[in-house]
Every structure is written in structure tokens, then in C-alpha cells.
Design a protein around this motif. Structure first.
Motif, mmCIF file in Angstrom:
data_model
loop_
_atom_site.group_PDB
_atom_site.id
_atom_site.type_symbol
_atom_site.label_atom_id
_atom_site.label_comp_id
_atom_site.label_asym_id
_atom_site.label_seq_id
_atom_site.Cartn_x
_atom_site.Cartn_y
_atom_site.Cartn_z
ATOM 1 N N ALA A 59 0.832 -1.205 0.000
ATOM 2 C CA ALA A 59 0.000 0.000 0.000
ATOM 3 C C ALA A 59 0.868 1.257 0.000
ATOM 4 C CB ALA A 59 -0.943 -0.006 1.197
ATOM 5 N N LYS A 60 1.925 1.240 0.817
ATOM 6 C CA LYS A 60 2.820 2.407 0.867
ATOM 7 C C LYS A 60 3.573 2.573 -0.453
ATOM 8 C CE LYS A 60 3.417 2.433 5.867
ATOM 9 N NZ LYS A 60 3.156 3.753 6.328
ATOM 10 N N ALA A 61 4.088 1.479 -0.990
ATOM 11 C CA ALA A 61 4.871 1.552 -2.234
ATOM 12 C C ALA A 61 4.023 2.026 -3.408
ATOM 13 C CB ALA A 61 5.484 0.190 -2.548
ATOM 14 N N LEU A 62 2.761 1.612 -3.442
ATOM 15 C CA LEU A 62 1.879 1.973 -4.552
ATOM 16 C C LEU A 62 1.069 3.230 -4.264
ATOM 17 C CD1 LEU A 62 0.619 -1.619 -5.429
ATOM 18 C CD2 LEU A 62 2.352 -0.266 -6.636
ATOM 19 N N ASP A 63 1.237 3.789 -3.049
ATOM 20 C CA ASP A 63 0.514 4.986 -2.632
ATOM 21 C C ASP A 63 -0.996 4.788 -2.770
ATOM 22 O OD1 ASP A 63 0.345 7.521 -1.524
ATOM 23 O OD2 ASP A 63 0.397 8.520 -3.480
ATOM 24 N N LEU A 64 -1.465 3.648 -2.248
ATOM 25 C CA LEU A 64 -2.889 3.320 -2.271
ATOM 26 C C LEU A 64 -3.388 3.090 -0.856
ATOM 27 C CD1 LEU A 64 -2.977 0.763 -5.231
ATOM 28 C CD2 LEU A 64 -3.960 3.055 -5.224
ATOM 29 N N PRO A 65 -4.647 3.396 -0.578
ATOM 30 C CA PRO A 65 -5.202 3.087 0.734
ATOM 31 C C PRO A 65 -5.286 1.576 0.937
ATOM 32 C CG PRO A 65 -6.732 4.457 -0.551
ATOM 33 C CD PRO A 65 -5.593 4.085 -1.439
ATOM 34 N N LEU A 66 -5.213 1.157 2.203
ATOM 35 C CA LEU A 66 -5.289 -0.257 2.567
ATOM 36 C C LEU A 66 -6.552 -0.485 3.385
ATOM 37 C CD1 LEU A 66 -4.017 -3.105 2.860
ATOM 38 C CD2 LEU A 66 -2.747 -2.204 4.830
ATOM 39 N N PHE A 67 -7.317 -1.506 3.008
ATOM 40 C CA PHE A 67 -8.546 -1.860 3.712
ATOM 41 C C PHE A 67 -8.423 -3.280 4.241
ATOM 42 C CE2 PHE A 67 -9.627 1.452 0.730
ATOM 43 C CZ PHE A 67 -10.455 2.288 1.461
ATOM 44 N N ASP A 68 -9.132 -3.566 5.324
ATOM 45 C CA ASP A 68 -9.065 -4.870 5.983
ATOM 46 C C ASP A 68 -10.314 -5.696 5.680
ATOM 47 O OD1 ASP A 68 -8.871 -7.046 7.665
ATOM 48 O OD2 ASP A 68 -8.258 -5.870 9.408
ATOM 49 N N PRO A 69 -10.198 -6.726 4.814
ATOM 50 C CA PRO A 69 -11.365 -7.543 4.483
ATOM 51 C C PRO A 69 -11.865 -8.374 5.657
ATOM 52 C CG PRO A 69 -9.388 -8.534 3.568
ATOM 53 C CD PRO A 69 -8.981 -7.202 4.142
ATOM 54 N N ASN A 70 -11.049 -8.528 6.698
ATOM 55 C CA ASN A 70 -11.467 -9.275 7.884
ATOM 56 C C ASN A 70 -12.042 -8.359 8.950
ATOM 57 O OD1 ASN A 70 -8.785 -10.819 6.776
ATOM 58 N ND2 ASN A 70 -10.450 -12.200 7.326
ATOM 59 N N ASN A 71 -12.237 -7.097 8.608
ATOM 60 C CA ASN A 71 -12.820 -6.127 9.537
ATOM 61 C C ASN A 71 -13.782 -5.218 8.775
ATOM 62 O OD1 ASN A 71 -13.309 -4.707 11.884
ATOM 63 N ND2 ASN A 71 -11.423 -3.519 11.791
#
Length: 107
Positions: A59-71
Motif C-alpha cells: 500500500a505504501k509503495a503503490l501509494d494506495l489506501p489499505l482496507f481490511d477484508p477481515n474487519n
């Protein structure tokens, strides 16, 4: 696999995902280069890789937000990690972003 998808005319509409399992052997939890070791996680000793470090680093390398599919696809905040280590990258967790590596341009 890519050639078969090209031959079948499916390459443009097919996403290829690669997954791996380290076999549950002991692995090092230390890294000098992973961006995730620069964060502070309540369940991870300082300087060690948190669960989900690969999702965090991508996520940091691609400058994209990260979401949690288990939450319930909640956005993973800074200094937090995905609950079970899984992550969805993109601006909309219902439609993960597709990323292709930059192509070499002949000079």
C-alpha cells in the motif's frame, strides 16, 4: 498462463493473483528495509514486522489506501495493521485497484 489467456482472448478481462504460504516455518520478523517496521503497533515489538506487513508495504509503495477484508473492509489507519494480515488495496475496497508494473520503453 498469460499466453493461454491471450490465446483465449481473456487477458484483458482477467486478473492474475499470486499467493504463497511460507509453510509455517520460523521466519525472521526483522527487516531493515520494510516500511512497516517504521510504524508502532501495539502487538508488535519495535523494529519487527507486524502481521500484514506485506499488505502495508505494498500500500505504501503503490501509494494506495489499505482496507481490511477481515474487519468489514475498514480502512487500515497509520500504525495499525490488518486484523488477520490480509489487505485490499485501492480507493474503493469493493473495487480493488489494478496495478501493472511500468513497461520498459525502448530508447
Amino acid at each position: 498462463m498469460r499466453k493461454a489467456l491471450d490465446d483465449l482472448g481473456l487477458a484483458a478481462s482477467t486478473n492474475i493473483m499470486i499467493s504463497s504460504d511460507h509453510g509455517f516455518s520460523t521466519i525472521s520478523k526483522e527487516s531493515k528495509t520494510s516500511p512497516s517496521t517504521k510504524g508502532t503497533y501495539e502487538d508488535t515489538p519495535s523494529g519487527q514486522l507486524p502481521m500484514g506487513f506485506l499488505a502495508i508495504d505494498l500500500a505504501k509503495a503503490l501509494d494506495l489506501p489499505l482496507f481490511d477484508p477481515n474487519n468489514k473492509n475498514m480502512r487500515v489507519a497509520e500504525n495499525m495493521r490488518p486484523k488477520a494480515g490480509n489487505g485490499v488495496l485501492g480507493n474503493d475496497p469493493a473495487k480493488p485497484d489494478v496495478w501493472s508494473p511500468p513497461m520498459a520503453v525502448p530508447t
